[in-house]
Design a protein around this motif. Structure first.
Motif, PDB file in Angstrom:
ATOM      1  N   GLY A   1       0.794  -1.222   0.000  1.00 57.26           N
ATOM      2  CA  GLY A   1       0.000   0.000   0.000  1.00 57.26           C
ATOM      3  C   GLY A   1       0.828   1.275   0.000  1.00 57.26           C
ATOM      4  N   GLU A   2       2.145   1.112   0.079  1.00 56.82           N
ATOM      5  CA  GLU A   2       3.003   2.291   0.091  1.00 56.82           C
ATOM      6  C   GLU A   2       3.248   2.815  -1.322  1.00 56.82           C
ATOM      7  N   ILE A   3       3.502   4.106  -1.391  1.00 62.64           N
ATOM      8  CA  ILE A   3       3.912   4.693  -2.656  1.00 62.64           C
ATOM      9  C   ILE A   3       5.284   5.297  -2.457  1.00 62.64           C
ATOM     10  N   LEU A   4       6.260   4.685  -3.102  1.00 65.25           N
ATOM     11  CA  LEU A   4       7.629   5.144  -2.950  1.00 65.25           C
ATOM     12  C   LEU A   4       8.017   5.953  -4.182  1.00 65.25           C
ATOM     13  N   ALA A   5       8.428   7.185  -3.959  1.00 68.85           N
ATOM     14  CA  ALA A   5       8.942   7.990  -5.065  1.00 68.85           C
ATOM     15  C   ALA A   5      10.462   7.930  -5.028  1.00 68.85           C
ATOM     16  N   VAL A   6      11.065   7.587  -6.156  1.00 65.01           N
ATOM     17  CA  VAL A   6      12.521   7.565  -6.246  1.00 65.01           C
ATOM     18  C   VAL A   6      12.941   8.732  -7.119  1.00 65.01           C
TER      19      VAL A   6
ATOM     20  N   GLN B   1      24.667   9.270  -7.049  1.00 64.82           N
ATOM     21  CA  GLN B   1      25.873   8.477  -7.340  1.00 64.82           C
ATOM     22  C   GLN B   1      25.721   6.999  -6.960  1.00 64.82           C
ATOM     23  N   GLY B   2      24.573   6.437  -7.328  1.00 69.98           N
ATOM     24  CA  GLY B   2      24.382   5.007  -7.141  1.00 69.98           C
ATOM     25  C   GLY B   2      24.068   4.576  -5.719  1.00 69.98           C
ATOM     26  N   GLN B   3      23.767   5.555  -4.868  1.00 70.94           N
ATOM     27  CA  GLN B   3      23.441   5.206  -3.484  1.00 70.94           C
ATOM     28  C   GLN B   3      22.161   5.888  -3.038  1.00 70.94           C
ATOM     29  N   VAL B   4      21.515   5.303  -2.031  1.00 73.59           N
ATOM     30  CA  VAL B   4      20.394   5.992  -1.402  1.00 73.59           C
ATOM     31  C   VAL B   4      21.009   7.071  -0.508  1.00 73.59           C
ATOM     32  N   TRP B   5      20.853   8.306  -0.936  1.00 67.94           N
ATOM     33  CA  TRP B   5      21.565   9.411  -0.287  1.00 67.94           C
ATOM     34  C   TRP B   5      20.768   9.953   0.889  1.00 67.94           C
ATOM     35  N   GLU B   6      19.448   9.989   0.677  1.00 65.30           N
ATOM     36  CA  GLU B   6      18.586  10.483   1.740  1.00 65.30           C
ATOM     37  C   GLU B   6      17.210   9.861   1.546  1.00 65.30           C
ATOM     38  N   GLU B   7      16.563   9.478   2.622  1.00 68.19           N
ATOM     39  CA  GLU B   7      15.202   8.976   2.481  1.00 68.19           C
ATOM     40  C   GLU B   7      14.363   9.371   3.677  1.00 68.19           C
ATOM     41  N   GLY B   8      13.062   9.382   3.437  1.00 67.74           N
ATOM     42  CA  GLY B   8      12.165   9.777   4.511  1.00 67.74           C
ATOM     43  C   GLY B   8      10.784  10.024   3.962  1.00 67.74           C
ATOM     44  N   GLY B   9       9.926  10.676   4.731  1.00 71.58           N
ATOM     45  CA  GLY B   9       8.601  11.055   4.253  1.00 71.58           C
ATOM     46  C   GLY B   9       8.747  12.132   3.193  1.00 71.58           C
ATOM     47  N   SER B  10       7.647  12.498   2.568  1.00 65.43           N
ATOM     48  CA  SER B  10       7.749  13.464   1.477  1.00 65.43           C
ATOM     49  C   SER B  10       8.220  14.830   1.978  1.00 65.43           C
ATOM     50  N   GLU B  11       8.189  15.029   3.295  1.00 65.49           N
ATOM     51  CA  GLU B  11       8.660  16.321   3.815  1.00 65.49           C
ATOM     52  C   GLU B  11      10.148  16.564   3.542  1.00 65.49           C
TER      53      GLU B  11
ATOM     54  N   MET C   1      -3.076   0.776  -4.383  1.00 62.76           N
ATOM     55  CA  MET C   1      -2.042   0.038  -5.118  1.00 62.76           C
ATOM     56  C   MET C   1      -0.649   0.364  -4.575  1.00 62.76           C
ATOM     57  N   THR C   2       0.168  -0.667  -4.411  1.00 58.69           N
ATOM     58  CA  THR C   2       1.565  -0.458  -4.023  1.00 58.69           C
ATOM     59  C   THR C   2       2.338  -0.005  -5.258  1.00 58.69           C
ATOM     60  N   MET C   3       3.083   1.072  -5.125  1.00 57.78           N
ATOM     61  CA  MET C   3       3.734   1.624  -6.321  1.00 57.78           C
ATOM     62  C   MET C   3       5.142   2.114  -6.031  1.00 57.78           C
ATOM     63  N   VAL C   4       5.991   1.990  -7.042  1.00 57.31           N
ATOM     64  CA  VAL C   4       7.293   2.647  -7.003  1.00 57.31           C
ATOM     65  C   VAL C   4       7.351   3.562  -8.219  1.00 57.31           C
TER      66      VAL C   4
ATOM     67  N   VAL D   1      12.750   8.423  -1.762  1.00 56.72           N
ATOM     68  CA  VAL D   1      14.155   8.029  -1.722  1.00 56.72           C
ATOM     69  C   VAL D   1      14.902   8.916  -2.704  1.00 56.72           C
ATOM     70  N   PHE D   2      15.928   9.591  -2.235  1.00 59.42           N
ATOM     71  CA  PHE D   2      16.763  10.406  -3.116  1.00 59.42           C
ATOM     72  C   PHE D   2      18.039   9.631  -3.417  1.00 59.42           C
ATOM     73  N   MET D   3      18.248   9.361  -4.681  1.00 57.35           N
ATOM     74  CA  MET D   3      19.458   8.618  -5.059  1.00 57.35           C
ATOM     75  C   MET D   3      20.501   9.552  -5.629  1.00 57.35           C
TER      76      MET D   3
END
Lengths: 215, 242
Positions: B30-35, B214-224, B190-193, B210-212
């Motif tokens: 049920g999560e919506i992940l924005a990359v 240089q090939g890494q997850v640099w920062e992640e969190g809520g949309s805030e 719907m679960t979405m990426v 998720v903020f990517m």
């Protein structure tokens, strides 16, 4: 020119047509198999198909005709009918060309189409049949018909080696007895044209129709 | 409950290029992940790995209960559980809109023509294109084509939808109609990426970002985090965009 001579010439055209049609059918089927083998997932299959194409495309049709006609006899088997040998030689040669033409057409369908079909869960064969081949067909029409016209003219080589009674052969026979090369070879040329022209027209028609359905 | 998507320390190289350098992330049901991230940050590659369009060099990926690193996994079942929509739509040009949507229903799900037709009609209605069933892709606008692509995936009844920059090829007007469809999907749970460049959309819709870099997850969190980025790189990336 007597009507008997004309009939003889037209009979020759019939022989040309028969040999051409048989070659279209068998070389078409074998060529499709070779094209699919060229894009197979198995590297060994791809290499075998590539080797077949290399060898056959590098062999003169004249030589193939000779091998197919005299080969069985030399190997101690019964001699084969001229039509059989001619069809076999033309099939072997044309299938190598069809295989390579169609491989190019299959590979020119965008890779993203493969991917989209794959992501919907379609298997390899399903992807080929429902997604790739229908699109490759449209691209393949002009070069395929172009090569079919080539096949029609290649049938004349059958008379050189095997003495199969096709159009060129009958024209040559008539010329040998009448010494009117311009008349008989001219008529033969017109008959070749009469066979090839409808093919080209049909190709253009087909292209038009396939274009409407997408793309 | 186990997450729908889980990446654990995933590495991917294209030749000398090290595209993913130890990416770990999770998406719950049920999560919506924005990359988000710059071009070349590895976000599309990460998404493609989730549908096994790319094989990873190291690390583990689990999607809808399938272990993607297992060589004997059921690839066809994975593809049925996961829907993916591409930037370039990738509709089949030789088939009508209806033909596009029905193809996998008929040949993968093995549904009867009537049943497949019924499901396809509903999927097209969901994206507002029931009146375009008989059109060919080339007769549609980019936005309409992309909605057909979404309907084609939806019809297969996936548990997870992946969107790979689905509006990047569209002008702003057409972008809106596609985002509206995705938003409606979100409303249905719907679960979405979503790999996206639409920051405002990500902010509004995503349950996590998720903020990517240089090939890494640099920062992640809520949309805030889009409004209050912690890292310098994310600050630079969102700029004054929001």
């Amino acid at each position: 020119m007597s009507s008997q001579q004309l009939t003889y010439l037209i009979e020759g055209a019939g022989g040309t047509l028969l040999l051409s049609v048989l070659t279209f059918i068998f070389a078409g089927l074998l060529g499709l198999a070779i094209a699919l083998a060229r894009v197979s997932a198995a590297a060994a299959v791809r290499r075998i198909a590539a080797a077949y194409i290399q060898v056959i495309q590098g062999t003169p049709l004249l030589v193939l005709m000779g091998v197919c006609y005299y080969g069985p006899n030399l190997a101690g088997m019964d001699s084969v009918p001229a039509l059989f040998a001619a069809t076999l030689a033309l099939t072997i040669q044309s299938s190598a060309f069809f295989g390579e033409i169609w491989r190019g057409c299959i590979q020119s369908v965008a890779k993203s189409q493969w991917e989209a079909a794959e992501c919907l869960g379609l298997g390899r064969l399903q992807r080929m049949v429902h997604v790739i081949l229908p699109q490759a067909l449209r691209i393949a029409t002009p070069p395929t018909v172009g090569f079919m016209v080539q096949i029609v003219k290649n049938t004349s080589i059958a008379s050189l080696v095997i003495g199969y009674a096709e159009l060129s052969y009958n024209a040559k026979i008539l010329n040998n007895s009448t010494f009117e090369p311009f008349l008989y070879f001219g008529l033969a040329a017109m008959l070749y044209f009469a066979i090839c022209y409808p093919l080209s027209r049909w190709s253009r028609q087909l292209e038009g129709r396939l274009n409407v359905a997408g793309g | 409950m186990s997450p729908v998507v889980e990446l654990r320390n995933v590495h991917k190289r294209f030749g000398a290029q090290h595209v993913l350098k130890g990416v770990s992330l999770k998406v719950d049901k049920g999560e919506i992940l924005a990359v988000i991230g710059q071009s070349g940050s590895g976000k599309s590659t990460a998404l493609r790995c989730m549908d096994r369009l790319e094989r990873v060099d190291a690390g583990e990926i689990t999607v809808c209960g399938h272990s993607l690193h297992d060589s004997d996994m059921d690839l066809r079942q994975l593809r049925q559980d996961v829907g993916i929509v591409f930037q370039s739509y990738n509709l089949f040009p030789h088939l009508t809109v209806l033909g596009n949507v029905m193809l996998a229903l008929r040949h993968v799900k093995k549904f009867s023509r009537a049943r497949a037709r019924d499901i396809a009609d509903r999927a097209l209605a969901q994206v507002g294109l029931e009146d375009k069933a008989d059109a060919y892709p080339e007769q549609l606008s980019g936005g309409q084509q992309q909605r057909v692509a979404i309907a084609r995936s939806l019809a297969m009844d996936p548990q997870l939808m992946l969107f790979d920059e689905v509006t990047s090829a569209l002008d702003p007007q057409l972008t809106g109609e596609v985002l509206k469809v995705i938003e409606a999907l979100a409303g249905n749970g719907m679960t979405m990426v979503l790999v996206t460049h639409e920051m405002a959309f990500a902010y509004r819709l995503a349950s996590r970002v998720v903020f990517m870099h240089q090939g890494q997850v640099w920062e992640e969190g809520g949309s805030e985090i889009l409004k209050q980025p912690k890292t310098r790189e994310l600050q630079d990336f969102v700029g004054n965009g929001l």
